[in-house]
Enzyme design. Structure first.
Site, PDB file in Angstrom:
ATOM      1  N   CYS A  86     -53.154  21.632   0.751  1.00 29.98           N
ATOM      2  CA  CYS A  86     -54.126  22.457   0.028  1.00 29.98           C
ATOM      3  C   CYS A  86     -53.426  23.272  -1.072  1.00 29.98           C
ATOM      4  O   CYS A  86     -52.987  22.708  -2.055  1.00 29.98           O
ATOM      5  CB  CYS A  86     -54.905  23.326   1.012  1.00 29.98           C
ATOM      6  SG  CYS A  86     -56.398  24.019   0.291  1.00 29.98           S
ATOM      7  N   HIS A 203     -56.898  19.733   5.586  1.00 26.93           N
ATOM      8  CA  HIS A 203     -56.058  20.568   6.467  1.00 26.93           C
ATOM      9  C   HIS A 203     -55.888  19.912   7.828  1.00 26.93           C
ATOM     10  O   HIS A 203     -56.620  20.253   8.763  1.00 26.93           O
ATOM     11  CB  HIS A 203     -56.728  21.925   6.683  1.00 26.93           C
ATOM     12  CG  HIS A 203     -56.659  22.852   5.513  1.00 26.93           C
ATOM     13  ND1 HIS A 203     -55.587  23.693   5.302  1.00 26.93           N
ATOM     14  CD2 HIS A 203     -57.523  23.085   4.512  1.00 26.93           C
ATOM     15  CE1 HIS A 203     -55.803  24.416   4.200  1.00 26.93           C
ATOM     16  NE2 HIS A 203     -56.971  24.064   3.696  1.00 26.93           N
ATOM     17  N   GLU A 205     -53.818  20.594  10.036  1.00 28.18           N
ATOM     18  CA  GLU A 205     -53.445  21.594  11.058  1.00 28.18           C
ATOM     19  C   GLU A 205     -54.666  22.269  11.673  1.00 28.18           C
ATOM     20  O   GLU A 205     -54.551  22.969  12.673  1.00 28.18           O
ATOM     21  CB  GLU A 205     -52.496  22.636  10.439  1.00 28.18           C
ATOM     22  CG  GLU A 205     -53.138  23.720   9.585  1.00 28.18           C
ATOM     23  CD  GLU A 205     -53.439  23.303   8.150  1.00 28.18           C
ATOM     24  OE1 GLU A 205     -53.418  22.086   7.859  1.00 28.18           O
ATOM     25  OE2 GLU A 205     -53.706  24.203   7.311  1.00 28.18           O
TER      26      GLU A 205
END
Ligand SMILES: Nc1ncnc2c1ncn2[C@@H]1O[C@H](COP(=O)(O)OP(=O)(O)O)[C@@H](O)[C@H]1O
Ligand SMILES: [Mg+2]
Lengths: 229, 736, 80, 80
Positions: A86, A203, A205
């Site tokens: 990002c 993302h 994560e």
């Protein structure tokens, strides 16, 4: 695998990615303040998501000139794996470590939602646990994710298999309706020429366990841990 | 500048500053002389409605604010409750209504910034934001721009600071045409033994200013008469506050870093009335005096007067008292985060606030008398006569139930607010385990199995029809939304938005709502730990609907046991918990389908709320529930449709025999009800246990298929409902 | 000395903001809007008093930070 | 006809972007940066050929959409 996460003023996914790395490797990554000029010896350097310098001027522009970025560039050139998620992707393009630029989403809004992305290149150290063509459900959260590059660059990226991820429908088709931000050719992530630097807007994560609404991102981290030793 | 003023003009100035004749006389008495401009300015903000709560104090005192798990109730920057494991949750809600109407983006953004500061001031890391939004009619020419600006502002700020915005509410009514409501809530988590308070202590300790520089932002606009401030009007005109979320993010990190040491004695954010209220509050709470040198205050603009420095509402600033000798250590941390840091004064034992500027004393005033003497008004109250009850039989049934449902789901208040929450980063921090769209958002307490459930609720049309019932309902609905996820409701914060308190009818609404809120808090063991009052939300004698927004917080000990609204499987049984009387007064059905806002709101039986809710929570915790949803706006039919849309599967409703008229059964908004999806093999036992416990419970259908039906009739595709429900807001916003 | 910097998108680079503005203007009833491009306008107050040095300095700021020369052009103007 | 619009923050209004740019430039070693203000620069191509009418039209666009007049000033310039 030893990893370092660079913390810029305004980073806000630094902890999230550290949690994901620790879960995959058993070791907490080193958190490195942007004003440092040198890096510990690591196998992976992560530029996390967030709003470095508030995304003021242009997303990633000011962070790209942080003192630590010289060391990051040196390691990248020496072949160390560098991952930008990002805002980290935006920083890598601004620093010239990845080609192209990330402009304002065509809808102009910030968008936070799950999207489907296809793994286009499963050869890299970042994507080794995925199969080529696999469709993942991963959230995006950005206002500037509209990937742009000149025609020649895009042709080169495509030709060299450096488009790592593409926004697709659930069925895996790179349609206009599956493009959340207007990116050229639905590009969601790109690799550098050597294949050791990856930038992506989604993302991983944020989806590393079912409780978070999905676990398609987990293999991203376990894959890196495996590939980068 | 001030020397030229005559006594007469001083009285005039006091009036322009918003002080009444009596208040001005009291100020003179406290000072023992004529207050100068700076001092008058300080009186006016300290005694303003916003800082002194002069119209509301009398009633706020009556609210239940204690429970064994409450660590700190109202009076500090935010409320604090024990959430186990040595941790506390710190939370509060606050309004930024007027600034958001003037400049929606910045107004809403700075609203978020302000409430975040209230929370991290206490040592808590913010972990979630919510917002409660009320706009005028969708047809009003200003509404679209206001929605767009407010949502972008909330997102712009919250996303940048990296705190997930996980929930809220957003409704529309013509009564908000001239006064929108923007209420923002922040929840933080701290270690129980590391909570920071605002009470100053230690004579000689340094008073430190950190954060952004001070400019002429937001200085009480109406008070800036050019006669007082000379001809240089353009330069001196107060300016709209602009939020700087990047600086706020740095301020959060720097403050938390310093808080990890023991250098701080007290800390207070500079919110409304900036340096004035923060310095008065800190010194006042400690019973101390304070001398500040305003030359040392970091300033963004040149030539600022003492008055301007003291009244500036520049954002992203904090005032702290440090232990003597710890200044350098603190300075290093703020320098690392590239924030201004300045010692601006010292504590003393005089009980007075003395301000020096350019070598002159610009103010010298007693602290305690000023705070303690702050006026409290017992304003005339005219109680609201509740709207008369409306018999269900007198309301026409719709020709097509399914069509009515579809219309309602696509109406502004019930339509999906996805367009809003997708502009908010609701996942950053990677602990959001229930995203927006359900009854309450659920955020895991980092690194643990437990989680916080969070919701914002109020039904203003009920408060308008019957303030007492409306007040009860707002609390009950928040409690129910938390319960529906399986959480144990712990405490709430409120933001009380009303019209002009000088009108007895408005005070009537206020007093009625507060009475209802207090009843509900007591009955549900759900105390109020923080809050905010916003009055004068009124233009040309049109006041907003009485809107006491409730922000609720609950705790799930084991987040794996959390329930969500989405139907999970085919062939499950649907069970309705709670009694159905078919109450259609003040309902969404009545308004959207018949165009009437008549009727009393549904009565709220608090004992039934508690019984039914505790029963439902028990079932969820025991793992006997596949999905759960409370019944609120739109009634049972809407609740089941929401579960079906979220789970992308159909359901067949069967109306139990001998009940109320069908439209009242489907659309009535009777309270204390939940719809549960349960294993069909367990439903008989479940109904039996309900009966034993005296809980009304009845099987109302089965899940499966792709349509929603009622007694086999009125089939409507869930996908169709979903697209109507999802389409309204984006379509409305894309129209020019 | 004061410098004024205009930063504009290069020809051929799609401008999402400009496009959105053009659409919005059309929707508001402004006829005849044929194209809109949005850029940045940055004013800097700098200590340097020598014009040539000042210009070189601001150009270097543009190259290194203010503009992203992959997609943007810049123009520097010095005022007094 | 082409119109150039400059949109700048009013005096006294906080400019977080400008502030951050100034800091970043300082950090990059550019000495003597005393202040930075960031604004917008919008170029419009419009069909109107009458100068007075064109100017009135663009001003109205500024008032209604392009500028946020609560915090911003705007200036309109017509080119050829
Ligand atoms: N302004 C907003 N910001 C974030 N989420 C919102 C907003 N408005 C509504 N939502 C979300 O939409 C869902 C439905 O809201 P609402 O109808 O108010 O729920 P309920 O009736 O259960 O209180 C909730 O999950 C809520 O958090
Ligand atoms: Mg609910």
């Amino acid at each position: 695998m030893k990893a370092a996460v660079i913390v810029f003023p305004g980073s806000n996914c630094d902890r999230d990615v550290a949690v994901a790395l620790e879960r995959a490797t058993g070791t907490a990554p080193a958190m490195v303040w942007h004003r440092n000029t040198d890096l510990p010896k690591v196998d992976l350097i992560v530029l996390p998501g967030g709003f470095s310098y508030g995304d003021y001027l242009r997303s990633g522009a000011m962070a790209a000139h942080s003192p630590i970025m010289r060391a990051v560039a040196e390691r990248a050139n020496a072949g160390v794996a560098v991952l930008g998620i990002c805002n980290g992707f935006q920083i890598l393009t601004e620093a010239g470590l990845l080609p192209g630029a990330l402009m304002r989403n065509t809808g102009l809004h910030f968008i936070c939602r799950d999207v489907h992305v296809k793994v286009e290149n499963a050869q890299s150290a970042f994507t080794s646990r995925y199969a080529a063509g696999q469709v993942l459900r991963i959230p995006i959260a950005h206002a500037d994710g509209n990937y742009r590059a000149d025609a020649e660059t895009v042709a080169r990226l495509e030709g060299e298999g450096r488009v790592a991820f593409r926004y697709v429908t659930e069925g895996g088709e790179a349609a206009e309706a599956s493009n959340p931000n207007g990116s050229l050719r639905n590009i969601a992530g790109v690799l550098n020429a050597k294949g050791n630097v990856l930038g992506l807007m989604p993302h991983p994560e944020r989806v590393i366990e079912p409780a978070l609404g999905g676990s398609d991102g987990a293999a991203f981290f376990t894959g890196m841990a495996e590939a980068l030793g | 500048m001030t020397a030229a003023l005559t006594l007469g003009s001083q009285a005039k100035l006091a009036a322009e500053f918003g002080l009444s004749t009596d208040e001005y006389a009291l100020a003179q008495q406290i000072m023992g002389r004529e207050p100068n401009v700076t001092e008058l300015g300080i009186f006016s903000v300290m005694w303003s409605e916003h800082c002194s709560y002069k119209s509301s104090k009398k009633y706020l005192r009556e609210l239940p604010t204690t429970a064994p798990w409450v660590v700190c109730g109202p009076g500090e920057n935010a409320g604090v409750v024990d959430i186990g494991g040595g941790r506390v949750a710190v939370f509060k809600m606050e309004s930024h209504n007027h600034p958001s109407y003037i400049e929606p983006f910045q107004g809403a953004a700075t609203g978020v910034g302000g409430i975040l500061r209230d929370v991290f001031t206490m040592g808590a890391r913010p972990v979630a934001n919510l917002n409660s939004l009320r706009f005028g009619s969708p047809d009003h020419p200003k509404t679209r721009r206001l929605v767009s600006g407010v949502v972008a502002g909330i997102g712009g700020y919250g996303n940048c600071v990296g705190v997930p915005t996980v929930g809220g509410e957003c409704t529309f009514h013509p009564r908000y045409n001239g006064n929108i409501l923007v209420n923002a809530m922040t929840v933080g988590i701290a270690d129980k033994d590391k909570i920071f308070y605002s009470k100053a202590a230690g004579i000689g300790n340094p008073v430190v200013y950190v954060g952004s520089k001070t400019g002429r932002d937001g200085i009480h606009g109406a008070t800036m008469a050019s006669a007082v401030f000379g001809a240089d009007a353009e330069a001196k005109r107060p300016t709209v506050q602009v939020g700087d979320p990047f600086t706020e993010k740095l301020l959060i990190e720097a403050c938390l870093e310093l808080m990890a040491t023991d250098a701080i004695v007290a800390i207070q954010d500079m919110g409304a009335a900036g340096l004035t209220s923060s310095s008065f509050e800190m010194a006042g709470k400690g019973g101390l005096g304070l001398e500040m040198n305003l030359d040392d205050v970091p300033q963004r603009e040149t030539g600022m007067s003492a008055y301007e420095i003291m009244l500036s509402e520049s954002q992203e600033r904090m005032l702290m008292v440090l232990h003597e000798g710890r200044e350098e250590e603190a300075r290093r941390i703020f320098a690392k985060w590239e924030l201004d840091f300045a010692v601006v004064g010292r504590l003393n034992n005089t009980g007075r606030l003395v301000l020096r500027h350019h070598g002159k004393i610009e103010a010298d005033m007693p602290i305690a008398p000023l705070s303690e003497a702050s006026p409290v008004y017992d304003r005339p109250v005219k109680r609201t006569a509740p709207k008369p009850a409306l018999a269900a039989a007198s309301v026409a049934a719709p020709a097509d139930y399914a069509k009515a449902l579809r219309t309602m789901l696509a109406s502004p208040d019930l339509a999906s607010k996805r367009w809003i929450w997708e502009q908010y980063d609701h996942m950053v921090m990677a602990d959001t385990i229930q995203r927006p769209g359900g009854d309450a958002a659920v955020v895991r307490i980092h690194g643990t199995k437990s989680a916080l459930a969070l919701t914002a609720d109020c039904t203003p049309r009920y408060c308008e029809a019957d303030p007492v019932m409306g007040g009860r309902q707002a609390v009950a609905e928040a409690w129910r939304n938390l319960t529906a996820t399986g959480a144990r409701p712990l405490a709430l914060t409120d933001c009380l938005n009303f019209g002009n308190p000088q009108r007895p009818e408005i005070m009537g609404q206020f007093v009625g709502c507060l009475e209802g809120i207090a009843d509900a808090c007591r009955a549900l063991d759900f105390p109020i730990v923080s809050g905010n009052v916003s009055l004068y939300n009124e233009t040309d004698n049109v006041a907003v609907l009485p809107t006491p927004s409730i922000g609720g917080l609950g705790l799930l000990d084991d987040s794996d046991k959390m329930a969500t609204v989405a139907l999970k499987a085919d062939a499950s049984d649907l069970v309705l918990i709670g009694a159905t009387a078919g109450h259609l007064g003040s309902s969404i059905f009545l308004r959207e389908i018949t165009g009437s806002e008549a009727g009393s709101p549904p009565p709220v039986d608090l004992a039934a709320e508690r019984r039914n809710g505790d029963f439902v929570r028990g079932l969820i915790t025991a793992g006997k529930v596949r999905a759960s949803h409370d019944v609120s706006d739109g009634g049972l039919y809407v609740a089941v449709a929401e579960m079906a849309m979220a789970g992308r599967r159909g359901a067949a409703l069967t109306v139990p025999a001998g009940t109320v008229p069908l439209h009242a059964w489907l659309f009535g908004e009777d309270q204390a009800r939940y719809v549960l999806e349960v294993d069909p093999n367990g439903s008989a036992a479940l109904l039996e246990s309900a009966q034993k416990a005296g809980i009304p419970a009845v099987r109302i259908g089965r899940t499966g298929g792709v349509t929603l039906t009622v007694n086999g009739d009125w089939p409507i595709s869930v996908a169709d409902l979903r697209s109507a429900h999802e389409a309204w807001l984006p379509e409305y916003m894309s129209r020019q | 000395m004061k410098a004024r910097v205009h930063i504009t998108l290069k020809n051929g680079v799609l401008d999402p903001q400009g496009k959105a503005i053009a659409n919005a203007l059309g929707g508001m009833g402004f006829a005849g809007v044929q194209g809109v491009r949005q850029g940045k306008f940055i004013e800097l107050q700098i200590a340097e008093t020598d014009r040539a040095k000042a210009e070189a300095q601001v150009k270097s700021m543009c190259e290194r930070l203010l503009a992203n020369t992959v997609i943007e052009n810049y123009a520097v103007e010095l005022v007094d």
